[in-house]
Design a protein around this motif. Structure first.
Motif, PDB file in Angstrom:
ATOM      1  N   CYS A  40       0.820  -1.204   0.000  1.00  0.00           N
ATOM      2  CA  CYS A  40       0.000   0.000   0.000  1.00  0.00           C
ATOM      3  C   CYS A  40       0.856   1.256   0.000  1.00  0.00           C
ATOM      4  O   CYS A  40       1.266   1.712  -1.048  1.00  0.00           O
ATOM      5  CB  CYS A  40      -0.943  -0.086   1.197  1.00  0.00           C
ATOM      6  SG  CYS A  40      -2.240   1.123   1.177  1.00  0.00           S
ATOM      7  N   ARG A  88      -8.123   1.669  -9.069  1.00  0.00           N
ATOM      8  CA  ARG A  88      -9.426   1.450  -8.444  1.00  0.00           C
ATOM      9  C   ARG A  88     -10.583   2.142  -9.146  1.00  0.00           C
ATOM     10  O   ARG A  88     -10.381   3.128  -9.850  1.00  0.00           O
ATOM     11  CB  ARG A  88      -9.357   1.987  -7.004  1.00  0.00           C
ATOM     12  CG  ARG A  88      -8.355   1.241  -6.208  1.00  0.00           C
ATOM     13  CD  ARG A  88      -7.916   1.997  -4.973  1.00  0.00           C
ATOM     14  NE  ARG A  88      -7.282   1.056  -4.066  1.00  0.00           N
ATOM     15  CZ  ARG A  88      -6.025   0.648  -4.188  1.00  0.00           C
ATOM     16  NH1 ARG A  88      -5.249   1.131  -5.124  1.00  0.00           N
ATOM     17  NH2 ARG A  88      -5.538  -0.242  -3.353  1.00  0.00           N
ATOM     18  N   GLN A 120     -10.769  -2.802  -3.059  1.00  0.00           N
ATOM     19  CA  GLN A 120      -9.651  -3.749  -3.012  1.00  0.00           C
ATOM     20  C   GLN A 120      -9.929  -5.017  -3.797  1.00  0.00           C
ATOM     21  O   GLN A 120     -10.372  -4.971  -4.921  1.00  0.00           O
ATOM     22  CB  GLN A 120      -9.365  -4.097  -1.541  1.00  0.00           C
ATOM     23  CG  GLN A 120      -9.316  -2.907  -0.643  1.00  0.00           C
ATOM     24  CD  GLN A 120      -7.988  -2.247  -0.685  1.00  0.00           C
ATOM     25  OE1 GLN A 120      -7.541  -1.850  -1.733  1.00  0.00           O
ATOM     26  NE2 GLN A 120      -7.339  -2.138   0.453  1.00  0.00           N
TER      27      GLN A 120
HETATM   28 MO   LIG Z   1      -3.998   0.320   0.017  1.00  0.00          MO
END
Ligand SMILES: [Mo]
Ligand SMILES: Nc1nc2c(c(=O)[nH]1)N[C@H]1C(S)=C(S)[C@@H](COP(=O)(O)OP(=O)(O)OC[C@H]3O[C@@H](n4cnc5c(=O)[nH]c(N)nc54)[C@H](O)[C@@H]3O)O[C@H]1N2
Ligand SMILES: Nc1nc2c(c(=O)[nH]1)N[C@H]1C(S)=C(S)[C@@H](COP(=O)(O)OP(=O)(O)OC[C@H]3O[C@@H](n4cnc5c(=O)[nH]c(N)nc54)[C@H](O)[C@@H]3O)O[C@H]1N2
Ligand code: SF4
Length: 694
Positions: free
Chosen positions: A136, A583, A589
């Protein structure tokens, strides 16, 4: 009827929401307007969050199988926990403690993240623990640590952005990834401030910007060095600030010589006048921010890319000034806290280094063990996953809060490694793609069914409150960890009460960089959250950490010279197009949660490849047709979505879907040398119109 004020189960903005309803009926969601991050706003995921509690295939009983070809069958809790503990003990006796590994998640509460790190080190004695936060923002964390001596998301309360005069967003698309965050930027623009967006795509965020720089993926370091070069050339550097508050400037000034504007334009594709405009907007504003998202960070040189943006911010005198600064927009619900309390391979609670003798001494005392019994640093996330089931690697994995079969880079390889394990244990509340491949599945309570704390993108510690009972058959992660610790005869306390675990976390973090020792549940409630570090009960918390000094030994921010290196895998004749991934608004996710919410599945039913009409025309691909993408690691076929909002040398695919449509079958696991973060944001692919099977 009762109403419980809490926070959203998804992203790091941690929007405030109230859950109301009766025990028998469903829960309703309403946004809170007393939480500064969202002030009455929610995105579609937040509005529909209560549906997660009642998804039709919710796990409510442990599942088990004895051979991978057998189906998973319901079993009792004792049977499941006994098997996990017995197998872990057997492997440890046979192959040593590192034969059992743990993988955590940035969505876990602080209490769970802390307890999981302790469980790995104390109950299993393993060094092999890491978590999905490595995928991340770890490059931003590494770069911030290097420059400021501390890594803490945004430099101040998110409301500071509204009073800013200019915000540069590098590789972040909050209009889709944190919609209510856009209010703060809109307010800034209403007040005359300028929004600058750096993204290879003209995203929903870029459309709201005053200036959009559209670089080739993987060239941000060159761009940031070029902006720094221009700032120096145009006399826009803040010399007094550089002299008073920084060190190492000379080396960066020298390195910047090589990034003259025409050269940077050639590398990045960003026109020189746009670069000039960006620097002027930032330099002229009385207050300004440089912020990075995953687009700048998820690279094999992500730490250097972020460092290049931090150098730019330092030349302009932003970090450590009230209402200005550099920040990373964290991602997962507890992306902040998840990395502070010990589920990272190289860290102990309080953001302590596991190889620091003093840190080991302190934490071992809190845990009631001998510091010599604490393992050392383990493997980073991808290295851990790709070592599973190999001769030297772990033979069992316990996984809480991640779905790597979908979200890890080079996913087919990771899936193979998981299949090679003697034992895969997954705790989840839905049968995720990874849980379906496990030997033991433990049904967990979720979000609104338990309490705990989350640390949002501002570094503000918040209370998540229980609003419903978990379904019969599910247990909380703290209960699961405690039951396993007991079976493994682990020393010390293994409370299942979040507030008690938090009290222990406070002691473990005391004196560390992420010092939570002055924070307690009552204070969080009374003050609407507390900013870390907060070293004592009478300390007010730290909304803006670097106003007086940076957390480096000499109190100065460090310039670190960096070079542009480009992606680990560049385009060539065989694979001539850049693939980048990211995204869309309605999916979260790996999609394990959001694909199960009807309105979200309908809004974003499947993956697609965004490509420029010129590129499509060259390849004979029509809008809506199937397109096959192939990289050196795999291939996927998805629908083409033609748009002139993307560069004509780049294709974009979101990563939320499983199976053959996983874009992570293609991605490159090249790792950043410092942060060990993989290069999700750029690899080389070949595109072609998919051949019809008829
Ligand atoms: Mo993330
Ligand atoms: N709807 C939704 N919201 C989410 C999430 C989700 O899955 N869905 N996940 C949460 C989490 S964990 C995270 S980490 C955040 C992520 O939030 P963001 O960082 O905003 O999300 P991404 O879409 O991964 O990447 C942002 C942008 O980077 C751009 N990009 C790609 N390559 C490059 C490059 O080389 N340079 C630059 N400058 N830009 C590039 C992409 O085009 C994309 O628009 O979102 C959080 N919020
Ligand atoms: N190609 C590509 N891949 C990416 C990215 C990208 O930009 N491009 N981004 C990366 C990033 S930034 C991230 S953060 C990762 C995220 O990817 P993952 O780690 O796969 O994240 P999630 O899909 O949120 O998975 C969380 C899982 O844990 C479960 N879960 C949630 N909360 C809890 C809990 O409290 N306890 C337990 N036991 N289970 C829980 C959920 O149901 C879900 O199955 O993906 C990475 N992968
Ligand atoms: S922006 Fe993030 S925290 Fe806010 S409602 Fe949407 S998913 Fe939830």
């Amino acid at each position: 009827m009762n109403a419980t004020p809490t926070h959203c189960p998804y992203c790091a903005l941690q929007c405030g929401m109230t859950l109301s309803g009766t025990a028998s009926g469903g829960l309703g969601v309403a946004p809170r307007d007393d939480v500064p991050a969202n002030r009455g706003g929610l995105c579609q995921k937040g509005w529909t969050a209560a549906e997660l509690l009642t998804v039709p295939d919710r796990l409510t009983t442990p599942l088990m199988r004895h051979g991978r070809d057998e189906p998973l069958r319901p079993c009792g809790w004792d049977e499941a926990l006994d098997r996990v503990a017995a197998e872990a003990a057997r492997l440890r006796a046979l192959h040593g403690p590192d034969s059992v590994a743990v993988f955590g998640g940035g969505g876990l509460t602080n209490e769970k993240a802390y307890q999981l790190g302790k469980f790995a080190r104390v109950a299993l004695g393993t060094s092999q623990i890491d978590y999905n936060g490595r995928f991340c923002m770890s490059s931003a964390a590494a770069a911030s640590g290097r420059a400021f001596g501390l890594d803490r998301g945004l430099p101040g309360p998110v409301t500071d952005l509204a009073a800013s005069g200019a915000v540069l967003l590098a590789g972040a698309n909050p209009a889709e990834t944190m919609p209510p965050f856009m209010r703060h930027l809109a307010e800034m623009r209403e007040g005359g401030g300028a929004l600058i967006v750096v993204d290879p795509r003209r995203t929903a965020t870029a459309r709201q910007a005053d200036l959009h720089l559209q670089p080739v993926p993987g060239t941000d370091a060159a761009l940031a060095c070029g902006l720094l070069h221009l700032a120096l050339a145009e006399g826009l550097a803040d010399d007094a600030y550089i002299a008073a508050r920084t060190s190492g400037f000379e080396a960066v000034r020298t390195a910047a010589n090589a990034y003259w504007p025409d050269r940077v334009e050639r590398i990045t594709g960003v026109p020189v006048p746009a670069m000039r405009e960006a620097v002027r907007l930032l330099a002229r504003a009385p207050r300004a921010h440089v912020l990075t998202g995953r687009g700048a960070e998820q690279h094999a040189r992500g730490t250097d890319i972020v460092t290049a943006f931090i150098n730019l911010a330092l030349v302009l005198g932003l970090p450590g000034r009230e209402g200005s600064g550099y920040g990373c927009i964290t991602g997962q619900g507890n992306g902040q806290g998840g990395r502070e309390h010990g589920q990272k391979a190289d860290q102990l609670p309080g953001y302590r280094r596991i190889d620091d003798p003093e840190a080991r001494e302190h934490v071992a005392r809190v845990w009631g063990i001998d510091p010599a019994d604490l393992p050392g640093p383990g493997r980073s996330a991808y290295e851990l996953l790709s070592a599973l089931g190999t001769g030297a690697g772990p033979k069992a994995l316990l996984l809480f809060g991640s779905n790597p079969v979908v979200s890890a880079p080079r996913a087919a390889h990771v899936q193979e490694r998981l299949a090679a394990l003697d034992l895969l244990v997954v705790a989840d509340f839905v049968p995720s793609e990874t849980a379906r491949r496990a030997d033991v599945v433990l049904p967990a309570a979720q979000w609104a069914e338990e309490s705990g704390t989350m640390t949002n993108l501002e570094g503000r510690v918040l209370r998540r409150r229980r609003a419903a009972r978990p379904p019969a058959g599910a247990r909380t992660d703290l209960e699961i960890i405690a039951a396993l610790a007991e079976r493994l005869k682990a020393p010390g306390e293994w409370s299942t009460d979040p507030e008690e675990v938090f009290a222990e976390l406070r002691r473990a973090s005391a004196g560390g960089r992420a010092d939570y020792s002055g924070i307690d549940y009552a204070r969080i409630e009374a003050e609407g959250g507390v900013f870390w570090p907060c070293p004592s009960p009478d300390h007010p918390g730290t909304p803006r950490p670097f106003l007086d000094r940076f957390a480096t030994p000499d109190g100065r921010a460090r310039f670190v010279p960096v070079e542009h290196g480009g992606p680990a895998e560049d385009v060539d004749a065989e694979h001539p197009v850049y693939l980048t991934t990211g995204r869309v608004l309605a999916q979260y996710q790996s999609g394990a949660q959001t694909r199960r919410v009807a309105a979200l599945a309908e809004a974003a039913p499947g993956p697609f490849a965004e490509l420029h009409p010129d590129l499509a025309a060259r390849l004979g691909i029509e809008d809506g047709a199937e397109v096959r993408l192939e990289s050196r690691r795999g291939a996927v076929t998805v629908r083409a979505r033609l748009t002139d909002a993307i560069r004509d040398d780049t294709v974009f695919v979101p990563f939320h879907w499983p199976g053959d449509e996983r874009v992570n079958l293609l991605t490159n696991p090249a790792l950043d040398p410092v942060s060990r973060m993989p290069e999700f944001k750029v690899c080389a692919v070949r595109l072609e119109a998919a051949v019809s099977p008829f």
